[in-house]
Design a protein around this motif. Sequence first.
Motif, PDB file in Angstrom:
ATOM      1  N   LEU A  67       0.829  -1.213   0.000  1.00  0.00           N
ATOM      2  CA  LEU A  67       0.000   0.000   0.000  1.00  0.00           C
ATOM      3  C   LEU A  67       0.862   1.261   0.000  1.00  0.00           C
ATOM      4  O   LEU A  67       0.465   2.292  -0.542  1.00  0.00           O
ATOM      5  N   GLY A  68       2.025   1.171   0.637  1.00  0.00           N
ATOM      6  CA  GLY A  68       2.882   2.346   0.781  1.00  0.00           C
ATOM      7  C   GLY A  68       2.378   3.283   1.863  1.00  0.00           C
ATOM      8  O   GLY A  68       1.253   3.128   2.354  1.00  0.00           O
ATOM      9  N   VAL A  69       3.195   4.248   2.229  1.00  0.00           N
ATOM     10  CA  VAL A  69       2.850   5.176   3.309  1.00  0.00           C
ATOM     11  C   VAL A  69       1.555   5.928   3.001  1.00  0.00           C
ATOM     12  O   VAL A  69       0.659   6.020   3.844  1.00  0.00           O
ATOM     13  N   ASP A  70       1.446   6.457   1.797  1.00  0.00           N
ATOM     14  CA  ASP A  70       0.251   7.240   1.445  1.00  0.00           C
ATOM     15  C   ASP A  70      -0.997   6.362   1.444  1.00  0.00           C
ATOM     16  O   ASP A  70      -2.090   6.810   1.841  1.00  0.00           O
ATOM     17  N   GLY A  71      -0.853   5.129   1.005  1.00  0.00           N
ATOM     18  CA  GLY A  71      -1.985   4.211   0.995  1.00  0.00           C
ATOM     19  C   GLY A  71      -2.470   3.898   2.402  1.00  0.00           C
ATOM     20  O   GLY A  71      -3.683   3.871   2.655  1.00  0.00           O
ATOM     21  N   VAL A  72      -1.525   3.697   3.310  1.00  0.00           N
ATOM     22  CA  VAL A  72      -1.878   3.432   4.713  1.00  0.00           C
ATOM     23  C   VAL A  72      -2.561   4.652   5.317  1.00  0.00           C
ATOM     24  O   VAL A  72      -3.554   4.531   6.042  1.00  0.00           O
ATOM     25  N   GLU A  74      -4.472   6.797   4.001  1.00  0.00           N
ATOM     26  CA  GLU A  74      -5.864   6.903   3.583  1.00  0.00           C
ATOM     27  C   GLU A  74      -6.803   6.135   4.515  1.00  0.00           C
ATOM     28  O   GLU A  74      -7.930   6.540   4.750  1.00  0.00           O
ATOM     29  N   TYR A  75      -6.309   5.022   5.040  1.00  0.00           N
ATOM     30  CA  TYR A  75      -7.135   4.194   5.932  1.00  0.00           C
ATOM     31  C   TYR A  75      -7.126   4.679   7.376  1.00  0.00           C
ATOM     32  O   TYR A  75      -8.089   4.457   8.111  1.00  0.00           O
ATOM     33  N   ILE A  76      -6.025   5.327   7.789  1.00  0.00           N
ATOM     34  CA  ILE A  76      -5.892   5.668   9.216  1.00  0.00           C
ATOM     35  C   ILE A  76      -5.935   7.178   9.487  1.00  0.00           C
ATOM     36  O   ILE A  76      -5.657   7.614  10.600  1.00  0.00           O
ATOM     37  N   LYS A  77      -6.337   7.959   8.490  1.00  0.00           N
ATOM     38  CA  LYS A  77      -6.273   9.422   8.640  1.00  0.00           C
ATOM     39  C   LYS A  77      -7.242   9.975   9.682  1.00  0.00           C
ATOM     40  O   LYS A  77      -7.132  11.132  10.079  1.00  0.00           O
ATOM     41  N   THR A  78      -8.185   9.156  10.141  1.00  0.00           N
ATOM     42  CA  THR A  78      -9.113   9.607  11.192  1.00  0.00           C
ATOM     43  C   THR A  78      -8.525   9.389  12.592  1.00  0.00           C
ATOM     44  O   THR A  78      -9.126   9.787  13.589  1.00  0.00           O
ATOM     45  N   ILE A  79      -7.344   8.765  12.660  1.00  0.00           N
ATOM     46  CA  ILE A  79      -6.699   8.485  13.950  1.00  0.00           C
ATOM     47  C   ILE A  79      -5.649   9.557  14.231  1.00  0.00           C
ATOM     48  O   ILE A  79      -4.945  10.002  13.327  1.00  0.00           O
ATOM     49  N   GLY A  80      -5.531   9.947  15.492  1.00  0.00           N
ATOM     50  CA  GLY A  80      -4.523  10.937  15.867  1.00  0.00           C
ATOM     51  C   GLY A  80      -3.112  10.489  15.517  1.00  0.00           C
ATOM     52  O   GLY A  80      -2.811   9.293  15.565  1.00  0.00           O
ATOM     53  N   LEU A  81      -2.255  11.447  15.156  1.00  0.00           N
ATOM     54  CA  LEU A  81      -0.850  11.187  14.813  1.00  0.00           C
ATOM     55  C   LEU A  81      -0.710  10.225  13.630  1.00  0.00           C
ATOM     56  O   LEU A  81       0.248   9.467  13.545  1.00  0.00           O
ATOM     57  N   LYS A  85       2.347   7.525  12.478  1.00  0.00           N
ATOM     58  CA  LYS A  85       1.951   6.119  12.633  1.00  0.00           C
ATOM     59  C   LYS A  85       2.033   5.372  11.308  1.00  0.00           C
ATOM     60  O   LYS A  85       2.453   4.206  11.269  1.00  0.00           O
ATOM     61  N   ALA A  86       1.645   6.017  10.226  1.00  0.00           N
ATOM     62  CA  ALA A  86       1.739   5.377   8.903  1.00  0.00           C
ATOM     63  C   ALA A  86       3.192   5.059   8.566  1.00  0.00           C
ATOM     64  O   ALA A  86       3.503   3.976   8.047  1.00  0.00           O
ATOM     65  N   GLU A  87       4.081   5.995   8.867  1.00  0.00           N
ATOM     66  CA  GLU A  87       5.515   5.766   8.630  1.00  0.00           C
ATOM     67  C   GLU A  87       5.995   4.556   9.438  1.00  0.00           C
ATOM     68  O   GLU A  87       6.712   3.685   8.916  1.00  0.00           O
ATOM     69  N   ASN A  88       5.603   4.506  10.709  1.00  0.00           N
ATOM     70  CA  ASN A  88       6.035   3.398  11.570  1.00  0.00           C
ATOM     71  C   ASN A  88       5.450   2.063  11.125  1.00  0.00           C
ATOM     72  O   ASN A  88       6.121   1.027  11.192  1.00  0.00           O
ATOM     73  N   VAL A  89       4.202   2.067  10.688  1.00  0.00           N
ATOM     74  CA  VAL A  89       3.566   0.840  10.203  1.00  0.00           C
ATOM     75  C   VAL A  89       4.344   0.272   9.014  1.00  0.00           C
ATOM     76  O   VAL A  89       4.647  -0.926   8.956  1.00  0.00           O
ATOM     77  N   ILE A  90       4.685   1.147   8.074  1.00  0.00           N
ATOM     78  CA  ILE A  90       5.430   0.701   6.889  1.00  0.00           C
ATOM     79  C   ILE A  90       6.830   0.207   7.270  1.00  0.00           C
ATOM     80  O   ILE A  90       7.278  -0.857   6.805  1.00  0.00           O
TER      81      ILE A  90
END
Length: 213
Positions: A67-72, A74-81, A85-90
């Motif tokens: 999915l990549g950082v930007d893809g992640v 899109e799914y988690i943008k309603t969550i704080g930080l 967090k997307a960077e860390n997930v990837i």
Amino acid sequence: MNKDKRLVILERLRDNNPKPETELNWSTPFELLIAVLLSAQATDVSVNKATDKLYPVANTPQSILDLGVDGVKEYIKTIGLFNSKAENVIKTCRLLVELHNSEIPENREALEALPGVGRKTANVVLNTAFGWPTIAVDTHIYRVSNRTKFAMGKTVDDVEQKLLKVVPKEFKVDVHHWLILHGRYTCIARKPRCGSCMIEDLCEFKEKVYPES
């Protein structure tokens, strides 16, 4: 607080909820790890809303990596930080693929080496996914432990070590869930619900709050 009182508290919490579970939605250790990573400074409800959409699309290290950082985001943008967090997930997914054959290591040191995963997250994963007698101390558990005088400490690490010391072996696997749920729904931060608390008579908090009659 003495040993006998602690034992009665634990027995009551167990009797009320014999098989406690996290309120995060997960079906594999990987899904749990990502959910806990996302839950820092966010509610379980907000994390579940995001992962309920993410996991049907991607729920393995490789599929999330794809999915990549930007893809992640899109799914988690309603969550704080969500940006960090997307960077860390990837980064975490990349390490899981490269170093751990896409499996979640059942090892504290390996877990804590993953980006965004600290001691508390590692404790949750080891406890909830693998059944280790670890005790993750979050703000709820820290508050409940200090307020009731069950296990007092000036830092979350202090409280964790005290809990590990005073909680008998038979209760260690579940005590994290009991205390977090008690803090989330009864022993809440601003105005604890002492009038409906199952351990009110054992709690050593001096400023108890009751509904006005």
